[in-house]
Design a protein around this motif. Structure first.
Motif, mmCIF file in Angstrom:
data_model
loop_
_atom_site.group_PDB
_atom_site.id
_atom_site.type_symbol
_atom_site.label_atom_id
_atom_site.label_comp_id
_atom_site.label_asym_id
_atom_site.label_seq_id
_atom_site.Cartn_x
_atom_site.Cartn_y
_atom_site.Cartn_z
ATOM 1 N N GLY A 240 -52.265 5.991 -2.976
ATOM 2 C CA GLY A 240 -51.972 4.396 -2.964
ATOM 3 C C GLY A 240 -50.493 4.291 -3.179
ATOM 4 N N LEU A 241 -49.774 4.941 -3.894
ATOM 5 C CA LEU A 241 -48.333 4.530 -4.336
ATOM 6 C C LEU A 241 -47.512 5.052 -2.738
ATOM 7 N N GLN A 242 -48.089 6.077 -2.114
ATOM 8 C CA GLN A 242 -47.495 6.707 -1.199
ATOM 9 C C GLN A 242 -47.600 5.721 -0.016
ATOM 10 N N ALA A 243 -48.829 5.103 0.182
ATOM 11 C CA ALA A 243 -49.091 4.173 1.445
ATOM 12 C C ALA A 243 -48.392 2.907 1.039
ATOM 13 N N ARG A 244 -47.876 2.634 -0.028
ATOM 14 C CA ARG A 244 -47.403 1.373 -0.395
ATOM 15 C C ARG A 244 -45.733 1.676 -0.214
ATOM 16 N N PHE A 245 -45.314 2.934 -0.428
ATOM 17 C CA PHE A 245 -43.937 3.241 -0.106
ATOM 18 C C PHE A 245 -43.734 3.021 1.291
ATOM 19 N N GLU A 246 -44.787 3.749 2.210
ATOM 20 C CA GLU A 246 -44.300 3.494 3.486
ATOM 21 C C GLU A 246 -44.415 2.123 4.216
ATOM 22 N N ASP A 247 -45.477 1.379 3.682
ATOM 23 C CA ASP A 247 -45.512 0.008 4.234
ATOM 24 C C ASP A 247 -44.298 -0.842 3.758
ATOM 25 N N ALA A 248 -43.583 -0.359 2.601
ATOM 26 C CA ALA A 248 -42.417 -1.276 2.253
ATOM 27 C C ALA A 248 -40.935 -0.686 2.880
ATOM 28 N N GLY A 249 -41.269 0.445 3.374
ATOM 29 C CA GLY A 249 -40.167 1.117 4.153
ATOM 30 C C GLY A 249 -39.072 1.663 3.046
ATOM 31 N N VAL A 250 -39.737 2.180 1.977
ATOM 32 C CA VAL A 250 -38.894 2.669 0.592
ATOM 33 C C VAL A 250 -38.951 4.209 0.924
ATOM 34 N N ASP A 251 -37.615 4.814 0.879
ATOM 35 C CA ASP A 251 -37.418 6.063 0.960
ATOM 36 C C ASP A 251 -37.669 6.901 -0.185
ATOM 37 N N ALA A 252 -39.114 7.138 -0.487
ATOM 38 C CA ALA A 252 -39.733 7.813 -1.882
ATOM 39 C C ALA A 252 -40.804 8.547 -1.332
ATOM 40 N N LEU A 253 -41.340 9.492 -2.283
ATOM 41 C CA LEU A 253 -42.454 10.108 -2.083
ATOM 42 C C LEU A 253 -43.203 10.314 -3.502
ATOM 43 N N ALA A 254 -44.713 10.248 -3.185
ATOM 44 C CA ALA A 254 -45.436 10.037 -4.319
ATOM 45 C C ALA A 254 -46.555 11.300 -3.998
ATOM 46 N N VAL A 255 -46.273 12.225 -5.025
ATOM 47 C CA VAL A 255 -47.077 13.624 -4.733
ATOM 48 C C VAL A 255 -47.957 14.016 -5.938
ATOM 49 N N PRO A 256 -49.323 14.164 -5.713
ATOM 50 C CA PRO A 256 -49.991 14.572 -6.842
ATOM 51 C C PRO A 256 -50.120 16.204 -6.972
ATOM 52 N N ALA A 257 -50.098 16.618 -8.255
ATOM 53 C CA ALA A 257 -50.247 17.947 -8.404
ATOM 54 C C ALA A 257 -51.093 18.282 -9.453
ATOM 55 N N HIS A 258 -51.514 19.717 -9.420
ATOM 56 C CA HIS A 258 -52.720 19.808 -10.657
ATOM 57 C C HIS A 258 -52.238 21.442 -10.958
ATOM 58 N N PRO A 259 -52.266 21.993 -12.359
ATOM 59 C CA PRO A 259 -51.959 23.073 -13.022
ATOM 60 C C PRO A 259 -53.120 24.357 -12.633
ATOM 61 N N GLY A 260 -54.187 23.934 -12.091
ATOM 62 C CA GLY A 260 -55.040 25.003 -12.151
ATOM 63 C C GLY A 260 -55.623 25.278 -13.582
ATOM 64 N N TYR A 261 -55.965 26.441 -13.991
ATOM 65 C CA TYR A 261 -56.458 26.877 -15.338
ATOM 66 C C TYR A 261 -55.154 27.412 -15.968
ATOM 67 N N THR A 262 -54.492 26.731 -16.811
ATOM 68 C CA THR A 262 -53.380 27.033 -17.483
ATOM 69 C C THR A 262 -53.739 27.173 -19.054
ATOM 70 N N ASN A 263 -53.164 28.050 -19.654
ATOM 71 C CA ASN A 263 -53.199 28.004 -21.187
ATOM 72 C C ASN A 263 -52.211 27.411 -21.814
ATOM 73 N N SER A 264 -52.518 26.089 -21.597
ATOM 74 C CA SER A 264 -51.526 24.943 -22.547
ATOM 75 C C SER A 264 -52.265 24.669 -23.842
ATOM 76 N N ASP A 265 -51.480 23.808 -24.506
ATOM 77 C CA ASP A 265 -52.151 23.122 -25.588
ATOM 78 C C ASP A 265 -53.087 22.184 -25.359
ATOM 79 N N LEU A 266 -53.491 22.081 -24.183
ATOM 80 C CA LEU A 266 -54.493 20.842 -24.005
ATOM 81 C C LEU A 266 -55.856 21.311 -24.504
ATOM 82 N N GLN A 267 -56.308 22.485 -24.076
ATOM 83 C CA GLN A 267 -57.615 23.192 -24.477
ATOM 84 C C GLN A 267 -57.671 23.006 -25.930
ATOM 85 N N SER A 268 -56.662 23.639 -26.727
ATOM 86 C CA SER A 268 -56.933 23.844 -28.138
ATOM 87 C C SER A 268 -57.008 22.319 -28.697
ATOM 88 N N THR A 269 -56.267 21.373 -28.213
ATOM 89 C CA THR A 269 -56.392 19.907 -28.759
ATOM 90 C C THR A 269 -57.873 19.338 -28.465
#
Length: 312
Positions: free
Chosen positions: A188-217
């Motif tokens: 949604g942010l990327q679409a709004r950047f484009e509509d507003a003519g803003v020189d910015a990029l909104a990109v999602p990412a995900h880490p797959g299955y990573t052994n971070s402290d998220l699982q232990s928490t």
């Protein structure tokens, strides 16, 4: 050749804001960005842990430019204070990495009365983005990176009638909902950047299955039921290292060839080098609309680049 940390371009003169920078993927992203020359604002709730993380980065990169800003995503007041501090010190934000999050927490409420996962993973980040948007849109080539998860595939678009799942809470279902919402936030942010003519990029990412402290928490909190300890143990056995898991969000934040309409994640979904994959899922436009409706209503804050660049 696959993308690695060595492919991060020189970040000298650039400013990055990383939420949850005091551990896990946020800490490794901070280390990589600072090592490439960026000034990194480490936004984190636990200040003792944040100071330890800052010293850890400096041990690796003695010349790193770092600052710590208190940020509790579970409090809209804290988010506003953090944003005020960042805006007062910085005229540009080249990378806004919305990284922090919790997973499969027991049902609870933030200080503002939001369900914990929705409040921290989505609404707190929405509020931070809203407050920092005037700086982001005036920074040429700015990047906003939202952290999703493979759990997005089990999630559903937010239901404006019950986004907090008060009608029947399920910890894993809500985690999937919030991670899908973070993907929708980038779309949604990327679409709004484009509509507003803003020189910015909104990109999602995900880490797959990573052994971070998220699982232990999650395992210790107990909200994930029997799956919490299972995923925690599995991550120890087969999960990627945190530095490898952080590569997807780092590529989304720094690759000059990054583009809209993709999500960065491991090649094999749960593991592997970071690659761009098309965002293909029916109903995304309606899902984005529902996210904007829920987030604006709950926080009282807009995310509208056009209103920033073309104020009435």
């Amino acid at each position: 050749m696959f993308w690695t940390i060595d492919d991060i371009p020189d970040q000298t003169g650039r400013t990055a804001v990383v939420t949850g920078a005091n551990g896990g993927l946020g800490l490794e992203s901070t280390r990589a960005l600072a090592g490439a020359g960026a000034h990194v604002v480490m936004a984190a709730r636990n200040q003792e842990k944040a100071e330890t993380a800052r010293r850890d980065v400096l041990a690796t990169h003695p010349q790193a430019s770092l600052e710590v800003v208190p940020l509790d995503l579970g409090s809209l007041a804290s988010v506003a204070e953090a944003a005020d501090a960042i805006r007062a010190r910085h005229e540009r934000i080249d990378v806004l990495m919305l990284n922090a999050g919790v997973m499969a927490m027991p049902e609870g409420r933030t200080v503002d009365g939001f369900e914990t996962q929705l409040g921290i993973n989505v609404l707190g980040h929405w509020a931070l983005l809203s407050h920092l948007l005037p700086v982001v849109v005036t920074t040429p080539g700015a990047r906003v990176v939202t952290l999703s998860s493979i759990a997005q595939h089990q999630g559903h678009p937010l239901d404006p009638a019950d986004p907090h799942l008060r009608g029947g809470y399920d910890a894993w279902r809500q985690y999937g909902n919030t991670k899908l919402a973070m993907r929708h936030l980038a779309q949604g942010l990327q679409a709004r950047f484009e509509d507003a003519g803003v020189d910015a990029l909104a990109v999602p990412a995900h880490p797959g299955y990573t052994n971070s402290d998220l699982q232990s928490t999650t395992a210790h909190a107990g909200g994930g039921g029997r799956l919490g300890p299972f995923y925690d143990k599995a991550a120890d056995l087969v999960g990627m290292s945190v530095p490898r898991g952080a590569l997807s969000q780092l590529r989304a934040a720094t690759d000059p060839r990054a583009r809209a309409g993709v999500i960065y994640g491991p090649l094999l979904a749960v593991s592997g080098p970071p690659v761009a994959k098309p965002l293909v899922r029916p109903g995304s436009a309606d899902a984005v609309r529902r996210l904007w409706q829920v987030a604006e209503r709950e926080t009282g804050l807009p995310v509208d680049p056009a209103a920033v660049v073309r104020p009435r």
